[in-house]
Design a protein around this motif. Structure first.
Motif, short mmCIF file in Angstrom:
data_model
loop_
_atom_site.label_atom_id
_atom_site.label_comp_id
_atom_site.label_asym_id
_atom_site.label_seq_id
_atom_site.Cartn_x
_atom_site.Cartn_y
_atom_site.Cartn_z
N VAL A 195 -10.18 -4.16 -1.23
CA VAL A 195 -8.91 -3.55 -0.82
C VAL A 195 -7.78 -4.42 -1.36
O VAL A 195 -7.76 -5.64 -1.16
CB VAL A 195 -8.80 -3.40 0.71
CG1 VAL A 195 -7.42 -2.88 1.10
CG2 VAL A 195 -9.87 -2.46 1.24
N VAL A 196 -6.85 -3.78 -2.07
CA VAL A 196 -5.71 -4.46 -2.70
C VAL A 196 -4.42 -3.90 -2.10
O VAL A 196 -4.22 -2.69 -2.10
CB VAL A 196 -5.69 -4.22 -4.23
CG1 VAL A 196 -4.51 -4.97 -4.86
CG2 VAL A 196 -7.00 -4.61 -4.87
N VAL A 197 -3.56 -4.78 -1.59
CA VAL A 197 -2.24 -4.37 -1.11
C VAL A 197 -1.22 -4.86 -2.14
O VAL A 197 -1.14 -6.05 -2.42
CB VAL A 197 -1.93 -4.93 0.29
CG1 VAL A 197 -0.51 -4.57 0.70
CG2 VAL A 197 -2.93 -4.42 1.31
N THR A 198 -0.47 -3.93 -2.69
CA THR A 198 0.52 -4.23 -3.72
C THR A 198 1.91 -4.16 -3.11
O THR A 198 2.22 -3.25 -2.35
CB THR A 198 0.41 -3.22 -4.88
OG1 THR A 198 -0.92 -3.29 -5.41
CG2 THR A 198 1.41 -3.52 -5.98
N ARG A 199 2.73 -5.15 -3.48
CA ARG A 199 4.13 -5.16 -3.02
C ARG A 199 5.06 -5.37 -4.20
O ARG A 199 4.83 -6.23 -5.04
CB ARG A 199 4.36 -6.30 -2.02
CG ARG A 199 5.82 -6.40 -1.55
CD ARG A 199 6.03 -7.57 -0.62
NE ARG A 199 7.43 -7.69 -0.23
CZ ARG A 199 7.94 -8.75 0.36
NH1 ARG A 199 7.17 -9.78 0.64
NH2 ARG A 199 9.21 -8.80 0.67
N HIS B 126 -3.97 2.26 6.58
CA HIS B 126 -3.84 3.54 5.86
C HIS B 126 -5.08 3.77 4.99
O HIS B 126 -5.66 4.86 4.99
CB HIS B 126 -2.57 3.51 5.00
CG HIS B 126 -2.31 4.79 4.28
ND1 HIS B 126 -1.50 5.77 4.80
CD2 HIS B 126 -2.76 5.26 3.09
CE1 HIS B 126 -1.46 6.79 3.96
NE2 HIS B 126 -2.22 6.49 2.90
N TYR B 127 -5.50 2.74 4.28
CA TYR B 127 -6.66 2.86 3.41
C TYR B 127 -7.95 3.09 4.21
O TYR B 127 -8.75 3.97 3.90
CB TYR B 127 -6.81 1.62 2.52
CG TYR B 127 -7.90 1.80 1.51
CD1 TYR B 127 -7.66 2.48 0.32
CD2 TYR B 127 -9.18 1.34 1.74
CE1 TYR B 127 -8.66 2.68 -0.60
CE2 TYR B 127 -10.20 1.55 0.84
CZ TYR B 127 -9.93 2.21 -0.34
OH TYR B 127 -10.93 2.42 -1.24
N LEU B 128 -8.13 2.30 5.26
CA LEU B 128 -9.34 2.43 6.09
C LEU B 128 -9.42 3.82 6.73
O LEU B 128 -10.51 4.40 6.80
CB LEU B 128 -9.37 1.35 7.17
CG LEU B 128 -9.55 -0.08 6.66
CD1 LEU B 128 -9.38 -1.07 7.81
CD2 LEU B 128 -10.90 -0.27 5.99
N ASP B 129 -8.29 4.35 7.19
CA ASP B 129 -8.28 5.70 7.76
C ASP B 129 -8.72 6.74 6.74
O ASP B 129 -9.47 7.67 7.06
CB ASP B 129 -6.89 6.04 8.30
CG ASP B 129 -6.52 5.28 9.57
OD1 ASP B 129 -7.44 4.67 10.19
OD2 ASP B 129 -5.34 5.29 9.94
N ALA B 130 -8.27 6.58 5.49
CA ALA B 130 -8.65 7.51 4.43
C ALA B 130 -10.16 7.42 4.13
O ALA B 130 -10.83 8.43 3.94
CB ALA B 130 -7.85 7.24 3.17
N VAL B 131 -10.69 6.19 4.11
CA VAL B 131 -12.13 6.00 3.85
C VAL B 131 -12.94 6.62 4.99
O VAL B 131 -13.94 7.30 4.74
CB VAL B 131 -12.45 4.49 3.70
CG1 VAL B 131 -13.95 4.24 3.73
CG2 VAL B 131 -11.86 3.96 2.41
N ARG B 132 -12.51 6.41 6.22
CA ARG B 132 -13.21 7.00 7.37
C ARG B 132 -13.18 8.53 7.33
O ARG B 132 -14.16 9.19 7.68
CB ARG B 132 -12.60 6.51 8.68
CG ARG B 132 -12.94 5.09 9.02
CD ARG B 132 -12.38 4.72 10.39
NE ARG B 132 -12.37 3.29 10.53
CZ ARG B 132 -11.27 2.54 10.65
NH1 ARG B 132 -10.07 3.10 10.65
NH2 ARG B 132 -11.34 1.23 10.76
N ALA B 133 -12.05 9.09 6.94
CA ALA B 133 -11.90 10.55 6.89
C ALA B 133 -12.84 11.17 5.86
O ALA B 133 -13.28 12.31 6.03
CB ALA B 133 -10.45 10.92 6.56
#
Length: 119
Positions: A85-89, A110-117
């Motif tokens: 997981v990469v967080v870009t700023r 946000h990313y984890l929710d998308a993976v779970r969905a």
């Protein structure tokens, strides 16, 4: 690599989160190099990342002190191993103080929710 762009904006700083299945730190570096082939990500101020890989946890703050540890903590809490997981700023010119940690957490969530969905 799956990317969610422009998910957070605060005082000019903008955030994105990306991720992909990944085995180890070497593969993580290859994936991040691929992400940075997009000019936008190459010009980002920070591409912080975390991975619970085959050789244990690895992280890189990329100048955003503490961000890699936050990503690792969330991956551990979610039990998501073998996934980078990469967080870009993109820095917007104003310091965010402690809010930057909240934004990193929110981006990973946000990313984890998308993976779970996706199941």
């Amino acid at each position: 690599m799956r990317t969610f762009d422009k998910i957070i904006s605060d005082r000019g700083s903008k955030y994105a989160v990306s991720g992909a299945p990944c085995r180890d730190a070497e593969e993580a570096r290859t994936l991040i190099e691929g992400l940075k082939k997009a000019k936008k990500f190459a010009k980002a101020t920070h591409n912080s990342w975390g991975l619970l890989g085959a050789d244990g946890p690895v992280k890189n703050d990329d100048g955003e002190s503490g961000a890699g540890m936050i990503i690792l903590q969330q991956l551990e809490a979610a039990g998501l191993e073998g996934h980078l997981v990469v967080v870009t700023r993109w820095y917007g010119g104003k310091h965010l103080g402690g809010d930057r940690f909240r934004h990193v957490r929110d981006a990973v969530t946000h990313y984890l929710d998308a993976v779970r969905a996706e199941g």
